[in-house]
Design a protein around this motif. Sequence first.
Motif, PDB file in Angstrom:
ATOM      1  N   ALA A  10       0.836  -1.199   0.000  1.00 42.00           N
ATOM      2  CA  ALA A  10       0.000   0.000   0.000  1.00 42.00           C
ATOM      3  C   ALA A  10       0.873   1.251   0.000  1.00 42.00           C
ATOM      4  O   ALA A  10       0.597   2.213  -0.722  1.00 42.00           O
ATOM      5  N   GLU A  11       1.919   1.231   0.801  1.00 43.72           N
ATOM      6  CA  GLU A  11       2.842   2.379   0.854  1.00 43.72           C
ATOM      7  C   GLU A  11       3.472   2.624  -0.521  1.00 43.72           C
ATOM      8  O   GLU A  11       3.569   3.762  -0.970  1.00 43.72           O
ATOM      9  N   ASN A  12       3.861   1.557  -1.197  1.00 41.27           N
ATOM     10  CA  ASN A  12       4.444   1.678  -2.535  1.00 41.27           C
ATOM     11  C   ASN A  12       3.448   2.231  -3.554  1.00 41.27           C
ATOM     12  O   ASN A  12       3.844   2.846  -4.544  1.00 41.27           O
ATOM     13  N   LEU A  13       2.166   2.008  -3.307  1.00 42.85           N
ATOM     14  CA  LEU A  13       1.106   2.527  -4.180  1.00 42.85           C
ATOM     15  C   LEU A  13       0.650   3.926  -3.754  1.00 42.85           C
ATOM     16  O   LEU A  13      -0.282   4.472  -4.333  1.00 42.85           O
ATOM     17  N   ASN A  14       1.292   4.457  -2.723  1.00 44.95           N
ATOM     18  CA  ASN A  14       0.902   5.753  -2.143  1.00 44.95           C
ATOM     19  C   ASN A  14      -0.519   5.734  -1.596  1.00 44.95           C
ATOM     20  O   ASN A  14      -1.266   6.704  -1.722  1.00 44.95           O
ATOM     21  N   VAL A  15      -0.882   4.613  -0.999  1.00 49.50           N
ATOM     22  CA  VAL A  15      -2.177   4.462  -0.339  1.00 49.50           C
ATOM     23  C   VAL A  15      -1.935   4.595   1.161  1.00 49.50           C
ATOM     24  O   VAL A  15      -1.068   3.932   1.722  1.00 49.50           O
ATOM     25  N   GLY A  27     -13.736  -2.470   6.718  1.00 53.46           N
ATOM     26  CA  GLY A  27     -12.802  -1.614   6.007  1.00 53.46           C
ATOM     27  C   GLY A  27     -13.533  -0.676   5.073  1.00 53.46           C
ATOM     28  O   GLY A  27     -14.698  -0.885   4.738  1.00 53.46           O
ATOM     29  N   LEU A  28     -12.830   0.359   4.648  1.00 50.40           N
ATOM     30  CA  LEU A  28     -13.425   1.357   3.765  1.00 50.40           C
ATOM     31  C   LEU A  28     -12.312   1.987   2.943  1.00 50.40           C
ATOM     32  O   LEU A  28     -11.261   2.354   3.486  1.00 50.40           O
ATOM     33  N   CYS A  29     -12.531   2.086   1.640  1.00 49.43           N
ATOM     34  CA  CYS A  29     -11.563   2.717   0.740  1.00 49.43           C
ATOM     35  C   CYS A  29     -12.191   3.974   0.167  1.00 49.43           C
ATOM     36  O   CYS A  29     -13.314   3.948  -0.343  1.00 49.43           O
ATOM     37  N   TYR A  30     -11.456   5.072   0.260  1.00 55.38           N
ATOM     38  CA  TYR A  30     -11.907   6.334  -0.316  1.00 55.38           C
ATOM     39  C   TYR A  30     -10.697   6.975  -0.996  1.00 55.38           C
ATOM     40  O   TYR A  30      -9.772   7.427  -0.322  1.00 55.38           O
ATOM     41  N   GLY A  31     -10.700   6.933  -2.321  1.00 59.60           N
ATOM     42  CA  GLY A  31      -9.545   7.442  -3.055  1.00 59.60           C
ATOM     43  C   GLY A  31      -8.313   6.624  -2.718  1.00 59.60           C
ATOM     44  O   GLY A  31      -8.306   5.408  -2.845  1.00 59.60           O
ATOM     45  N   ASN A  32      -7.271   7.308  -2.247  1.00 59.31           N
ATOM     46  CA  ASN A  32      -6.041   6.594  -1.881  1.00 59.31           C
ATOM     47  C   ASN A  32      -5.911   6.430  -0.370  1.00 59.31           C
ATOM     48  O   ASN A  32      -4.819   6.271   0.149  1.00 59.31           O
ATOM     49  N   ARG A  33      -7.041   6.441   0.324  1.00 56.08           N
ATOM     50  CA  ARG A  33      -7.047   6.233   1.776  1.00 56.08           C
ATOM     51  C   ARG A  33      -7.894   5.010   2.105  1.00 56.08           C
ATOM     52  O   ARG A  33      -8.996   4.849   1.595  1.00 56.08           O
ATOM     53  N   ILE A  34      -7.358   4.201   3.013  1.00 52.95           N
ATOM     54  CA  ILE A  34      -8.078   3.008   3.456  1.00 52.95           C
ATOM     55  C   ILE A  34      -8.129   3.021   4.972  1.00 52.95           C
ATOM     56  O   ILE A  34      -7.112   3.236   5.632  1.00 52.95           O
ATOM     57  N   ALA A  35      -9.327   2.776   5.491  1.00 55.21           N
ATOM     58  CA  ALA A  35      -9.512   2.619   6.936  1.00 55.21           C
ATOM     59  C   ALA A  35      -9.780   1.153   7.216  1.00 55.21           C
ATOM     60  O   ALA A  35     -10.584   0.513   6.533  1.00 55.21           O
ATOM     61  N   LYS A  44      -5.091 -12.030  10.657  1.00 58.49           N
ATOM     62  CA  LYS A  44      -5.673 -12.676   9.476  1.00 58.49           C
ATOM     63  C   LYS A  44      -6.904 -11.913   8.995  1.00 58.49           C
ATOM     64  O   LYS A  44      -7.107 -11.744   7.796  1.00 58.49           O
ATOM     65  N   GLU A  45      -7.740 -11.463   9.949  1.00 59.32           N
ATOM     66  CA  GLU A  45      -8.921 -10.676   9.575  1.00 59.32           C
ATOM     67  C   GLU A  45      -8.498  -9.336   8.971  1.00 59.32           C
ATOM     68  O   GLU A  45      -9.070  -8.887   7.968  1.00 59.32           O
ATOM     69  N   LYS A  46      -7.508  -8.711   9.574  1.00 65.54           N
ATOM     70  CA  LYS A  46      -7.007  -7.439   9.031  1.00 65.54           C
ATOM     71  C   LYS A  46      -6.397  -7.653   7.652  1.00 65.54           C
ATOM     72  O   LYS A  46      -6.558  -6.830   6.749  1.00 65.54           O
ATOM     73  N   ASN A  47      -5.694  -8.752   7.485  1.00 65.24           N
ATOM     74  CA  ASN A  47      -5.069  -9.079   6.210  1.00 65.24           C
ATOM     75  C   ASN A  47      -6.117  -9.190   5.107  1.00 65.24           C
ATOM     76  O   ASN A  47      -5.979  -8.592   4.041  1.00 65.24           O
ATOM     77  N   ALA A  48      -7.171  -9.955   5.367  1.00 65.58           N
ATOM     78  CA  ALA A  48      -8.228 -10.134   4.375  1.00 65.58           C
ATOM     79  C   ALA A  48      -8.935  -8.816   4.080  1.00 65.58           C
ATOM     80  O   ALA A  48      -9.224  -8.505   2.918  1.00 65.58           O
ATOM     81  N   THR A  49      -9.188  -8.039   5.111  1.00 62.70           N
ATOM     82  CA  THR A  49      -9.870  -6.756   4.928  1.00 62.70           C
ATOM     83  C   THR A  49      -9.010  -5.798   4.121  1.00 62.70           C
ATOM     84  O   THR A  49      -9.499  -5.157   3.181  1.00 62.70           O
ATOM     85  N   LEU A  50      -7.734  -5.708   4.466  1.00 64.26           N
ATOM     86  CA  LEU A  50      -6.845  -4.810   3.730  1.00 64.26           C
ATOM     87  C   LEU A  50      -6.716  -5.256   2.276  1.00 64.26           C
ATOM     88  O   LEU A  50      -6.725  -4.421   1.366  1.00 64.26           O
ATOM     89  N   GLU A  52      -8.945  -6.798   0.472  1.00 65.12           N
ATOM     90  CA  GLU A  52     -10.167  -6.418  -0.239  1.00 65.12           C
ATOM     91  C   GLU A  52     -10.206  -4.919  -0.504  1.00 65.12           C
ATOM     92  O   GLU A  52     -10.579  -4.472  -1.595  1.00 65.12           O
ATOM     93  N   GLU A  53      -9.798  -4.130   0.472  1.00 62.71           N
ATOM     94  CA  GLU A  53      -9.817  -2.675   0.274  1.00 62.71           C
ATOM     95  C   GLU A  53      -8.787  -2.242  -0.767  1.00 62.71           C
ATOM     96  O   GLU A  53      -9.041  -1.338  -1.556  1.00 62.71           O
ATOM     97  N   LEU A  54      -7.632  -2.909  -0.807  1.00 62.48           N
ATOM     98  CA  LEU A  54      -6.680  -2.639  -1.884  1.00 62.48           C
ATOM     99  C   LEU A  54      -7.273  -3.070  -3.227  1.00 62.48           C
ATOM    100  O   LEU A  54      -7.020  -2.437  -4.258  1.00 62.48           O
ATOM    101  N   GLY A  55      -8.075  -4.126  -3.204  1.00 64.00           N
ATOM    102  CA  GLY A  55      -8.798  -4.539  -4.403  1.00 64.00           C
ATOM    103  C   GLY A  55      -9.731  -3.441  -4.881  1.00 64.00           C
ATOM    104  O   GLY A  55      -9.848  -3.189  -6.085  1.00 64.00           O
ATOM    105  N   HIS A  56     -10.388  -2.777  -3.940  1.00 67.17           N
ATOM    106  CA  HIS A  56     -11.242  -1.644  -4.318  1.00 67.17           C
ATOM    107  C   HIS A  56     -10.397  -0.523  -4.915  1.00 67.17           C
ATOM    108  O   HIS A  56     -10.765   0.076  -5.919  1.00 67.17           O
ATOM    109  N   PHE A  57      -9.261  -0.242  -4.290  1.00 70.12           N
ATOM    110  CA  PHE A  57      -8.373   0.800  -4.798  1.00 70.12           C
ATOM    111  C   PHE A  57      -7.957   0.490  -6.236  1.00 70.12           C
ATOM    112  O   PHE A  57      -7.919   1.376  -7.088  1.00 70.12           O
TER     113      PHE A  57
END
Length: 153
Positions: A10-15, A27-35, A44-50, A52-57
């Motif tokens: 994510a850091e390499n993608l400037n997210v 999780g929530l993706c808005y532009g280049n920000r992910i919560a 593991k739950e955070k991994n899957a959520t992140l 998916e949110e990177l998938g949205h990005f």
Amino acid sequence: MGYEDLLKEAENLNVLIKEKKLKLRDGLCYGNRIAINSDLKTLKEKNATLAEELGHFETSSGNILDQSNVSNRKQEKRARNWAYEKLTGIISIISAFEKGIRNKYELAEYLNVTEEFLEQAIHHYREKYGIYYEIDTYIIYFEPNFSIIKKWF
């Protein structure tokens, strides 16, 4: 691929990633920000959520929160499929098999995902490839029981 690896990607993608309390979702993706919901209990739950949110990005555009809209549901599915392939790719599954992993529990551990996420990923591959998929000297069966066979010539 673990949570820390995804954070680096994510850091390499400037997210920008922030863990915070979210009331209605993981999780929530808005532009280049992910919560990411800080109430998630395991990495593991955070991994899957992140993932998916990177998938949205990577694959989504606009506000897709209204899931009664068919286009939004398609974008949601595309992001989830991206996450499945990112965290449970076919090559990673074969690598696990080569290391002696033979059941879903061990495979989920090896891939740093929950068993539920792995089950959903297997379902995704079943939709994508059918009952089985052949690659190199391997056959991966998605039905009736998930299994991998190495062909001998």
